[in-house]
Design an enzyme around this catalytic site. Structure first.
Site, PDB file in Angstrom:
ATOM      1  N   ASN A 206       0.716  -1.107   0.010  1.00 29.70           N
ATOM      2  CA  ASN A 206       0.015   0.103   0.098  1.00 29.70           C
ATOM      3  C   ASN A 206       0.873   1.271   0.056  1.00 29.70           C
ATOM      4  O   ASN A 206       2.080   1.197   0.383  1.00 29.70           O
ATOM      5  CB  ASN A 206      -0.876   0.004   1.182  1.00 29.70           C
ATOM      6  CG  ASN A 206      -1.895   1.287   1.126  1.00 29.70           C
ATOM      7  OD1 ASN A 206      -2.269   1.509   0.355  1.00 29.70           O
ATOM      8  ND2 ASN A 206      -2.097   1.893   2.241  1.00 29.70           N
TER       9      ASN A 206
ATOM     10  N   HIS B 123       0.771   5.225   1.378  1.00 28.37           N
ATOM     11  CA  HIS B 123       0.146   6.089   2.285  1.00 28.37           C
ATOM     12  C   HIS B 123       0.881   7.683   2.457  1.00 28.37           C
ATOM     13  O   HIS B 123       1.909   7.569   2.282  1.00 28.37           O
ATOM     14  CB  HIS B 123      -0.134   5.300   3.904  1.00 28.37           C
ATOM     15  CG  HIS B 123      -0.581   6.214   4.781  1.00 28.37           C
ATOM     16  ND1 HIS B 123      -1.897   6.307   5.005  1.00 28.37           N
ATOM     17  CD2 HIS B 123      -0.338   7.061   5.712  1.00 28.37           C
ATOM     18  CE1 HIS B 123      -2.354   6.980   5.855  1.00 28.37           C
ATOM     19  NE2 HIS B 123      -1.587   7.609   6.350  1.00 28.37           N
TER      20      HIS B 123
ATOM     21  N   GLU C  37      -2.893  -4.611  10.753  1.00 27.19           N
ATOM     22  CA  GLU C  37      -3.286  -3.034  11.121  1.00 27.19           C
ATOM     23  C   GLU C  37      -3.234  -2.074  10.459  1.00 27.19           C
ATOM     24  O   GLU C  37      -2.176  -2.062   9.565  1.00 27.19           O
ATOM     25  CB  GLU C  37      -2.039  -3.032  12.259  1.00 27.19           C
ATOM     26  CG  GLU C  37      -2.364  -1.661  13.245  1.00 27.19           C
ATOM     27  CD  GLU C  37      -1.348  -1.522  14.330  1.00 27.19           C
ATOM     28  OE1 GLU C  37      -0.723  -2.583  14.726  1.00 27.19           O
ATOM     29  OE2 GLU C  37      -1.319  -0.484  15.072  1.00 27.19           O
TER      30      GLU C  37
HETATM   31  C1  GRF Z   1      -2.860   9.265  -2.816  1.00 27.73           C
HETATM   32  O1  GRF Z   1      -2.780  10.325  -2.059  1.00 27.73           O
HETATM   33  C2  GRF Z   1      -2.429   8.087  -2.173  1.00 27.73           C
HETATM   34  O2  GRF Z   1      -1.270   8.190  -1.519  1.00 27.73           O
HETATM   35  C3  GRF Z   1      -3.642   7.679  -1.416  1.00 27.73           C
HETATM   36  O3  GRF Z   1      -4.644   7.932  -2.319  1.00 27.73           O
HETATM   37  C4  GRF Z   1      -4.463   8.954  -3.003  1.00 27.73           C
HETATM   38  C5  GRF Z   1      -4.954   9.113  -4.499  1.00 27.73           C
HETATM   39  O4  GRF Z   1      -4.158   8.227  -5.081  1.00 27.73           O
HETATM   40  N1  GRF Z   1      -3.640   6.244  -1.177  1.00 27.73           N
HETATM   41  P1  GRF Z   1      -4.478   7.861  -6.697  1.00 27.73           P
HETATM   42  O5  GRF Z   1      -3.918   9.092  -7.461  1.00 27.73           O
HETATM   43  O6  GRF Z   1      -5.799   7.357  -6.918  1.00 27.73           O
HETATM   44  O7  GRF Z   1      -3.249   6.790  -7.242  1.00 27.73           O
END
Ligand code: GRF
Length: 192
Positions: free
Chosen positions: A110, A112, A146
């Site tokens: 993932n 984040h 988690e």
């Molecule tokens: C991004 O900020 C990413 O960190 C979070 O979702 C947001 C949009 O991501 N997980 P994307 O443009 O859909 O890849």
């Protein structure tokens, strides 16, 4: 080695990964390729991009299922059809149950938008600004039971600038996300 990417929205991280796989010829380098993009939202822009790229693009609409478990069973069935060596969550906005994560632990990543372990959860940029952080960033990590917590593979740091809003900071971080996610995946592929 099949890579399946899960998105919920525009999928800019997914697009960056698909482009890196093409540009750096992951198929030749690692025997790896992105084979499918799956979204919990049928209208996700990322599905349209995937179709344009000739990738399998499938929606498993979480609203169509009575329980989280039923949704995850359907999602797992779609994933397993592609026999993924790696499952990549990229802007995927559903919390996955520990039993679902356990099915893919060690091969699920993932990204984040914070410097974990700081600011797990939502609205990370607003929270960083409110805390007066001088730096912000993004983290690629292994998914564990988690939320936003597993072993870290890559991070990127950006400065918080005077006058930043959550939007300007998010844009600066997103640019870095598009660099570190492909890099983290490429580094992991030889070990899968
Ligand atoms: C991004 O900020 C990413 O960190 C979070 O979702 C947001 C949009 O991501 N997980 P994307 O443009 O859909 O890849």
């Amino acid at each position: 080695k099949n890579i399946v990417i899960l998105v919920s929205g525009g999928g800019s991280n997914m697009a960056a990964i698909v482009r890196a796989a093409q540009r750096d010829n992951w198929r030749a380098a690692y025997g790896a390729q992105v084979v499918a993009v799956v979204s919990n939202r049928p209208d996700a822009g990322g599905l349209a991009f995937a179709r344009e790229q000739g990738l399998a693009a499938e929606a498993v609409d979480h609203k169509q299922f009575p329980t989280r478990e039923a949704f995850e069973d359907a999602l797992g069935a779609v994933l397993d059809r592609h026999q993924p060596a790696l499952v990549v969550l990229a802007g995927f906005m559903r919390i996955l149950t520990p039993s679902f994560v356990a099915r893919y632990q060690g091969r699920m990543l993932n990204i984040h938008p914070s410097l974990l372990p700081a600011f797990p959860g939502l609205h990370t940029h607003q929270r960083a600004l409110e805390a007066g952080c001088r730096f912000a960033g993004a983290t690629v990590h292994q998914v564990t039971a988690e939320l936003d917590h597993g072993p870290i593979l890559e991070q990127a740091v950006v400065p918080v600038l005077p006058g930043d809003t959550a939007e300007t900071l998010a844009a600066r971080v997103l640019t870095q996300e598009h660099l570190i996610y492909p890099r983290a995946i490429a580094a992991l592929l030889p070990r899968l």
